[in-house]
Design a protein around this motif. Structure first.
Motif, PDB file in Angstrom:
ATOM      1  N   TYR A   1      -3.721   0.681  -3.079  1.00 18.85           N
ATOM      2  CA  TYR A   1      -3.206  -0.617  -3.517  1.00 18.85           C
ATOM      3  C   TYR A   1      -2.790  -0.592  -4.981  1.00 18.85           C
ATOM      4  O   TYR A   1      -3.265   0.237  -5.774  1.00 18.85           O
TER       5      TYR A   1
ATOM      6  N   SER B   1      -4.347  -7.901  -1.479  1.00 13.98           N
ATOM      7  CA  SER B   1      -3.983  -7.125  -0.294  1.00 13.98           C
ATOM      8  C   SER B   1      -5.176  -6.318   0.202  1.00 13.98           C
ATOM      9  O   SER B   1      -5.436  -6.242   1.413  1.00 13.98           O
TER      10      SER B   1
ATOM     11  N   THR C   1      -0.887  -4.669   8.801  1.00 14.44           N
ATOM     12  CA  THR C   1      -1.305  -4.438   7.426  1.00 14.44           C
ATOM     13  C   THR C   1      -0.959  -5.689   6.640  1.00 14.44           C
ATOM     14  O   THR C   1       0.195  -6.124   6.629  1.00 14.44           O
ATOM     15  N   TYR C   2      -1.951  -6.274   5.988  1.00 12.75           N
ATOM     16  CA  TYR C   2      -1.737  -7.530   5.283  1.00 12.75           C
ATOM     17  C   TYR C   2      -1.418  -7.277   3.817  1.00 12.75           C
ATOM     18  O   TYR C   2      -1.946  -6.347   3.198  1.00 12.75           O
TER      19      TYR C   2
ATOM     20  N   ALA D   1      -5.536   0.468   5.609  1.00 12.90           N
ATOM     21  CA  ALA D   1      -4.568   0.645   4.528  1.00 12.90           C
ATOM     22  C   ALA D   1      -5.296   0.929   3.217  1.00 12.90           C
ATOM     23  O   ALA D   1      -6.318   0.319   2.909  1.00 12.90           O
TER      24      ALA D   1
ATOM     25  N   ASN E   1      -7.094  -6.713   3.952  1.00  6.49           N
ATOM     26  CA  ASN E   1      -7.188  -5.602   4.895  1.00  6.49           C
ATOM     27  C   ASN E   1      -8.620  -5.140   5.108  1.00  6.49           C
ATOM     28  O   ASN E   1      -8.996  -4.722   6.212  1.00  6.49           O
TER      29      ASN E   1
ATOM     30  N   LYS F   1      -2.798   5.357   4.137  1.00  7.78           N
ATOM     31  CA  LYS F   1      -3.836   4.869   5.039  1.00  7.78           C
ATOM     32  C   LYS F   1      -4.935   5.904   5.165  1.00  7.78           C
ATOM     33  O   LYS F   1      -4.696   7.106   5.069  1.00  7.78           O
TER      34      LYS F   1
ATOM     35  N   VAL G   1       0.840  -1.194   0.000  1.00 10.15           N
ATOM     36  CA  VAL G   1       0.000   0.000   0.000  1.00 10.15           C
ATOM     37  C   VAL G   1       0.872   1.239   0.000  1.00 10.15           C
ATOM     38  O   VAL G   1       2.061   1.192   0.315  1.00 10.15           O
TER      39      VAL G   1
END
Length: 278
Positions: free
Chosen positions: A105, A114, A275-276, A102, A118, A97, A94
């Motif tokens: 992308y 992602s 954050t994934y 987040a 999130n 935010k 990312v």
């Protein structure tokens, strides 16, 4: 946390799908501290240790083969999984935010995965039980054309009766002396369909839901589920168009002793989220 479950009246918002509840031992005491599965913990532990040793020996033997790949040419051996299917991409997930969510992308499949991971965290959070915070989350993750419908449906779903069913006060606030827990942790993601400006992503998740506190009648329990979201590229980012949820895949429960109410409350307060990224 499921948006779709509540639309069907099944009470699936905020990770409230089917869960396994561990009851305390007959001796009473802390509703968390006494709960555990019965029997065979020592034998299960021995099996686990033996299994780890066997795997370690096998790994050493494989490493000492010196890169012999003759088996790969054997037509009867079947296909090997690609390492890229579970490896990290190395792409920055990312660029920014919005509050704690987040955003920003990449405009590709990795960015879509992602985003889906999130967004699952945000939609499964305790903030969804607060009207003001919920609206802010939806404004961040939902496609603009779908936002009004999502807000209307969720305002209906998060009703006083629903709040009460998960142990909260009717207005969504937490009863005094308790810590409300609602968390979603993505385990993995998978793209099932995609085009230049849309993607359908499945997110395999584990969730926590309940009230941490002495004598809680809604102790924190764990559930496993898969979210499916259809994403659309809108306004320079991935946004949710639709979402649904199904239960599982769920592992066999372990023999872990449930933590005390104080331990659970401290863990939720002290351990932050992530954050994934795919």
């Amino acid at each position: 946390m499921s948006l779709d479950d509540e639309r069907e009246g099944s009470g699936g918002y905020g990770g409230t799908g089917q869960t396994r509840t561990r009851l305390p031992d007959a001796g009473g005491g802390d509703v968390y501290g006494g709960a555990r599965r019965g029997g065979r913990s020592s034998s299960r532990g021995l099996v686990t240790v033996v299994g780890v040793v066997v795997l370690l020996i096998a790994a050493i033997a494989f490493a000492n083969r010196g890169g012999d790949d003759s088996s790969s040419s054997d037509g009867n051996g079947g296909s090997k999984p690609e390492s890229s299917s579970t490896a990290a991409s190395g792409t920055k997930p990312v660029t920014g935010k919005s509050d704690a969510i987040a955003t920003g992308y990449a405009h590709d499949q990795q960015g879509a995965q992602s985003a889906a991971a999130n967004y699952a965290v945000a939609l499964g959070s305790a903030d969804m039980f607060d009207k003001t915070k919920r609206d802010a989350i939806l404004a961040t993750v939902i496609a603009p054309a779908e936002l009004a419908d999502f807000q209307k449906e969720l305002d209906t779903a998060y009703s006083p009766a629903f709040n009460k069913s998960v142990g909260l006060n009717e207005n969504g606030s937490t009863p005094q002396g308790f810590t409300f827990v609602s968390r979603t942790s993505p385990i993995g993601t998978k793209v099932t369909a995609s085009s230049a400006d849309s993607a359908t992503v499945e997110v395999w998740c584990s969730g926590l839901l309940g009230l941490a506190g002495v004598n809680s009648t809604n102790p924190v329990t764990n559930s496993w589920f898969t979210n499916t979201v259809q994403l659309q590229w809108a306004g320079g980012d991935w946004k949710i168009v639709t979402q649904s949820q199904k239960t599982g895949p769920a592992p066999v429960p372990g023999d872990d002793k449930a933590s005390s109410a104080d331990e659970m409350a401290k863990a939720v307060q002290e351990y932050g989220g992530f954050t994934y990224a795919r």
